[in-house]
Design a protein around this motif. Structure first.
Motif, mmCIF file in Angstrom:
data_model
loop_
_atom_site.group_PDB
_atom_site.id
_atom_site.type_symbol
_atom_site.label_atom_id
_atom_site.label_comp_id
_atom_site.label_asym_id
_atom_site.label_seq_id
_atom_site.Cartn_x
_atom_site.Cartn_y
_atom_site.Cartn_z
ATOM 1 N N GLY A 270 46.582 77.065 31.847
ATOM 2 C CA GLY A 270 47.762 76.915 31.013
ATOM 3 C C GLY A 270 47.635 75.688 30.146
ATOM 4 N N ASP A 271 48.626 74.824 30.190
ATOM 5 C CA ASP A 271 48.599 73.591 29.403
ATOM 6 C C ASP A 271 48.124 72.389 30.210
ATOM 7 O OD1 ASP A 271 49.596 74.930 27.188
ATOM 8 O OD2 ASP A 271 51.692 74.577 27.768
ATOM 9 N N VAL A 272 47.657 72.642 31.425
ATOM 10 C CA VAL A 272 47.260 71.535 32.313
ATOM 11 C C VAL A 272 45.745 71.341 32.248
ATOM 12 C CG1 VAL A 272 47.244 70.677 34.671
ATOM 13 C CG2 VAL A 272 49.197 72.007 33.838
ATOM 14 N N LEU A 273 45.326 70.156 31.818
ATOM 15 C CA LEU A 273 43.910 69.820 31.798
ATOM 16 C C LEU A 273 43.468 69.461 33.212
ATOM 17 C CD1 LEU A 273 41.310 69.220 30.180
ATOM 18 C CD2 LEU A 273 42.163 66.880 29.876
ATOM 19 N N LEU A 274 42.497 70.198 33.728
ATOM 20 C CA LEU A 274 42.044 70.011 35.100
ATOM 21 C C LEU A 274 40.815 69.096 35.201
ATOM 22 C CD1 LEU A 274 42.294 73.718 36.295
ATOM 23 C CD2 LEU A 274 43.954 71.892 36.694
ATOM 24 N N ASP A 275 39.904 69.213 34.235
ATOM 25 C CA ASP A 275 38.643 68.479 34.344
ATOM 26 C C ASP A 275 38.048 68.348 32.949
ATOM 27 O OD1 ASP A 275 36.504 67.135 35.397
ATOM 28 O OD2 ASP A 275 35.705 68.825 36.557
ATOM 29 N N ARG A 276 37.283 67.279 32.776
ATOM 30 C CA ARG A 276 36.596 67.059 31.499
ATOM 31 C C ARG A 276 35.197 66.542 31.779
ATOM 32 N NH1 ARG A 276 39.924 63.625 29.062
ATOM 33 N NH2 ARG A 276 40.911 65.123 27.627
ATOM 34 N N TRP A 277 34.206 67.116 31.098
ATOM 35 C CA TRP A 277 32.788 66.720 31.215
ATOM 36 C C TRP A 277 32.331 66.248 29.843
ATOM 37 C CZ3 TRP A 277 28.365 68.181 28.727
ATOM 38 C CH2 TRP A 277 27.132 67.976 29.347
ATOM 39 N N GLN A 278 31.622 65.107 29.790
ATOM 40 C CA GLN A 278 31.207 64.557 28.504
ATOM 41 C C GLN A 278 29.775 64.032 28.575
ATOM 42 O OE1 GLN A 278 34.631 61.777 28.271
ATOM 43 N NE2 GLN A 278 35.086 62.718 26.278
ATOM 44 N N ARG A 279 29.012 64.354 27.562
ATOM 45 C CA ARG A 279 27.666 63.814 27.377
ATOM 46 C C ARG A 279 27.386 63.742 25.884
ATOM 47 N NH1 ARG A 279 28.331 63.591 32.105
ATOM 48 N NH2 ARG A 279 26.908 64.113 33.815
#
Length: 802
Positions: A270-279
């Motif tokens: 939905g509108d909930v950010l659960l996880d973020r991966w960055q490189r």
């Protein structure tokens, strides 16, 4: 959103009647050193004195509690445990490990009730595990007398022909708690490629779920959304592709720029950010031309469709205790490689998959990375309990390193396919062939088809030829050094030289700091202890004899062995460069050391430069000259590895040591970009008499040719004058020669242990001068340039006049 709580820092270490503070990440040896419980293993033979550490069991402990926001799940995450460990929280076992090269994750939600709980990591000696597996599976052949092939651990911690036997244990990479809810990104595997003038991004995302709810994945490059996908309830894997039109091509150093793009993957419900991966990642195309030709089969690395002359170095772990490595130290060493003209680093198979920082720095600098899987110089059992560990380790690290544009090829092993046959090792039990020819190529084909795979190094491409065949694939040149003189490099033109080298001791101060011998002699006990190669000093002596004879002192031995190393590497690299593209390049053994030792390295174990380090910059220069023997005569090979053509007037002079001109010849030359042209020198010019030599020049490039060994050449006194002027940060040392001055060397560490010169050996023609810049952390005394062995030259050393 995921919350993280670092568990590094202060722990307690117990074992072998010791209880002392510990630091995580770290290892038992570094903790014992910090507490003063063991002597410095780099000094004299203390390595042997502390050998008991590797055979003991150890326990790390600290109390932990989750103090982050409320989450449905809290995981305990270890990025690396070295090696055989049992993990328990509050007395409840969580799991056991037996692989240094993997990470581990444990669900500890039910065990964290808000009050501190003891976290215990109990390490069993790696020897105990390796010997247990050896007893279970039976003996396997090995080039070294330690059981490293029975455990998934940094092999060289068990000792090598350049390294100490210091078998480590500990929490060697970061550890943390992670709190999360609903779902998290378990893996993100991006493959960024470039072809036909455009970039392409292929991603595979795997989620770990706690609930079967719809999940959304959003992919951004430099903040712009380039792809979006959905994971319906029950699905946990998603593949996405994008063709972003704004990305730029990444290229290796010398072949273009190194633009990197910020890649972000977001997981939401939905509108909930659960996880973020960055490189950060870069877009480039990679292939290896291994096609057949009239001479055998090629091995030419191509980036973005352009053949690249490889000017490489082999990389070993930069510290025998790799937990001590920092991003700053990686950057220092890799920038030093770039300054030496290097464009490729081979991460050798007896070490580790390096920290993310290593590959990120290579991405930024444009250094290509050849990554070995971690098998070296032995037969490896293919049965359990090792097989499943190998598969898990390979899959994890292929995925972990996927974002890095610098990583261009995977190689199955170091020397195992070659040595198995060459050493006559038994076929009665499994020995690793399945790993290299089936298991690992299948993993790479599945997870990383963007990069070419090699079965090993050396490898001729198939069993139709011997693995170390000069006409096919990659070649390791070790007859030279072990049994043959370095001039024998000229006897063949391999298709690609993945290992070659010649030994020399470390810098004088590095050796003196590591050895208490008084007097210190080439064969005194401490010096010999810091020489790990079989008959290493004997090979050094036999290598010196035909060129320089017998040194008159330890200082002369040190100078001449350094010079002989330079002579050897120059002989090989110039010969092979003259055969480009038949010979696709070379990878020196080795760039670095992990302790003070006589070895093949260009940078010693204290981080000081050997003269070889400076020589590499000359050997790797985009444009250069070399005089080579061909078909009974001499040619000048005009080497042009620049992106533009090189035109000018090539001049060759025959001169005496006093500067008298005996013959001269010149011809216009024009060499296309990335090409080599051979120019035959007329026989009347090459009719070299006693005390004569050749000088070839084109623009600023110069090459010299001496027809006889150094010991047989008449070296008159060059009448050197040396003056030192104090400047901010150090000294500028002006060296002038009235006559021919061969191989003048200023050893800056003899002025001050931390002083550094900006060049190694230099040769001055009569009347020439050069300035050596010496820099240090304190004010340097200019009078010290007159001290013995600070500045010397070959004639003085051969005459025994220092």
């Amino acid at each position: 959103m995921i919350s993280k709580q670092d568990l590094g820092g202060a722990w307690t270490l117990r074992g072998a009647d010791h209880e002392l503070p510990a630091t995580v990440p770290g290892c038992v040896h570094t903790d014992l050193l910090a507490a003063g419980a063991i002597p410095d293993p780099f000094l004299d033979d203390n390595e042997t004195t502390v050998g008991w550490v590797g055979r003991a069991d150890w326990a790390y402990r600290r109390d932990i509690a989750w103090d982050g926001p409320a989450h449905e799940r809290v995981d305990l995450v270890f990025d690396g445990l070295d090696t055989v460990a049992a993990v328990a929280l509050g007395g409840t076992p969580l799991g056991a490990t037996r692989n240094m090269h993997r990470g581990y994750r444990y669900d500890v939600t039910a065990l964290l009730d808000g009050s501190p709980q003891p976290l215990d990591v109990l390490f069993t000696s790696a020897y105990t595990e390796a010997e247990r597996v050896r007893e279970l599976l039976g003996e396997r052949a090995n080039a070294y007398p330690e059981p490293f092939n029975f455990i998934r651990k940094m092999a060289c911690s068990f000792g090598w022909d350049w390294g100490p036997t210091l078998v480590t244990a500990g929490i060697w990479r970061p550890v943390r708690l992670e709190g999360w809810s609903v779902a998290r990104l378990a893996t993100v595997r991006p493959l960024a490629t470039w072809s036909d003038g455009a970039g392409r991004l292929d991603l595979t995302i795997e989620a770990e779920r706690l609930h079967d709810v719809p999940l959304s994945v959003r992919v951004l490059l430099d903040g712009r959304e380039v792809a979006r996908g959905e994971l319906p309830p029950g699905d946990s894997r998603l593949s996405l592709s994008a063709n972003p039109d704004f990305v730029r091509q990444w290229a290796p150093i010398g072949y273009g720029s190194q633009p990197l793009h910020d890649l972000t993957v977001e997981l939401s419900t939905g509108d909930v950010l659960l996880d973020r991966w960055q490189r950060r990642t870069g877009f480039r195309g990679v292939s290896i031309d291994r096609g057949p030709d009239a001479a055998g089969s090629r091995f030419v690395i191509e980036i973005n469709g352009e053949p690249v002359l490889v000017k490489g170095v082999n990389w070993i772990p930069d510290d025998i205790f790799p937990a001590r490595m920092t991003r700053a130290r990686y950057e220092l060493r890799l920038r030093e490689a770039v300054a030496a003209g290097v464009n490729l680093i081979r991460v050798w198979g007896g070490g580790i998959y390096e920290d993310r920082a290593f590959y990120e720095v290579c991405d930024e600098l444009g250094l290509l990375v050849w990554q070995d899987f971690l098998f070296a110089c032995a037969d490896y059992p293919e049965e359990e309990p090792l097989f499943s560990e190998v598969v898990a380790e390979a899959r994890e690290n292929v995925t972990r390193l996927a974002p890095h544009p610098s990583l261009i090829t995977w190689s199955g092993n170091n020397e195992n396919l070659w040595l198995h046959g060459a050493m006559g090792w038994s076929d009665e039990a499994s020995w690793g062939e399945r790993y290299y020819l089936e298991t690992l190529p299948a993993i790479v084909a599945d997870l990383d088809p963007s990069r070419p795979y090699q079965a090993g190094s050396p490898w001729s491409g198939s069993w139709d030829h011997l693995p170390n065949d000069t006409g096919h694939g990659t070649f390791h040149s070790w007859e030279v050094w072990n049994r043959e003189d370095y001039l024998n490099y000229r006897d063949s033109a391999p298709r690609f030289v993945a290992e070659f080298g010649w030994q020399a001791p470390p810098a004088w101060t590095t050796l003196r700091d590591a050895v208490s011998d008084d007097p210190m002699l080439p064969d005194s006990p401490g010096v010999l202890h810091h020489q790990k190669a079989e008959d290493g000093n004997g090979k050094l002596a036999r290598g010196l004899a035909p060129h320089f004879g017998t040194p008159s002192s330890t200082e002369a031995w040190h100078y001449l062995t350094q010079l002989n190393q330079v002579r050897a590497i120059r002989a090989g690299v110039e010969h092979w460069r003259s055969y480009w593209p038949h010979t696709g390049g070379s990878i020196l053994w080795q760039l670095n050391d992990l302790w003070p030792v006589t070895s093949w390295a260009a940078i010693d174990g204290a981080g000081r430069y050997k003269p070889l380090y400076f020589e590499l910059a000359s050997l790797h220069a985009a444009r250069g000259l070399t005089v080579q023997p061909r078909d009974g005569g001499l040619v000048v090979a005009v080497l042009n590895d620049s992106p533009a053509g090189w035109a000018g007037r090539l001049a060759v002079h025959r001169r005496t040591t006093g500067g008298e001109l005996r013959a001269a010849w010149a011809v216009p030359v024009e060499v296309a970009a990335r090409q080599v042209t051979l120019v035959e020198i007329p026989r009347d010019v090459t009719a070299i008499g006693d005390g004569e030599f050749l000088v070839a020049e084109l623009d600023q490039a110069r090459a010299l040719w001496f027809a006889v060994p150094d010991k047989d050449f008449p070296h008159p006194d060059a009448a050197l004058t040396v003056t030192a002027d104090p400047v901010p940060g150090g000294l500028d040392v002006l060296i002038r020669a009235d006559g021919l001055a061969r191989d003048v060397l200023l050893q800056a560490d003899r002025i001050h242990p931390e002083a550094v010169a900006d060049r190694g050996f230099l040769t001055l023609l009569p009347g020439e001068s050069a300035t050596v810049r010496v820099r240090g952390p304190v004010e340097l005394d200019p009078a010290l340039v007159k001290a013995p062995w600070v500045v010397t030259d070959l004639a003085t050393v051969l005459a025994g006049d220092e």
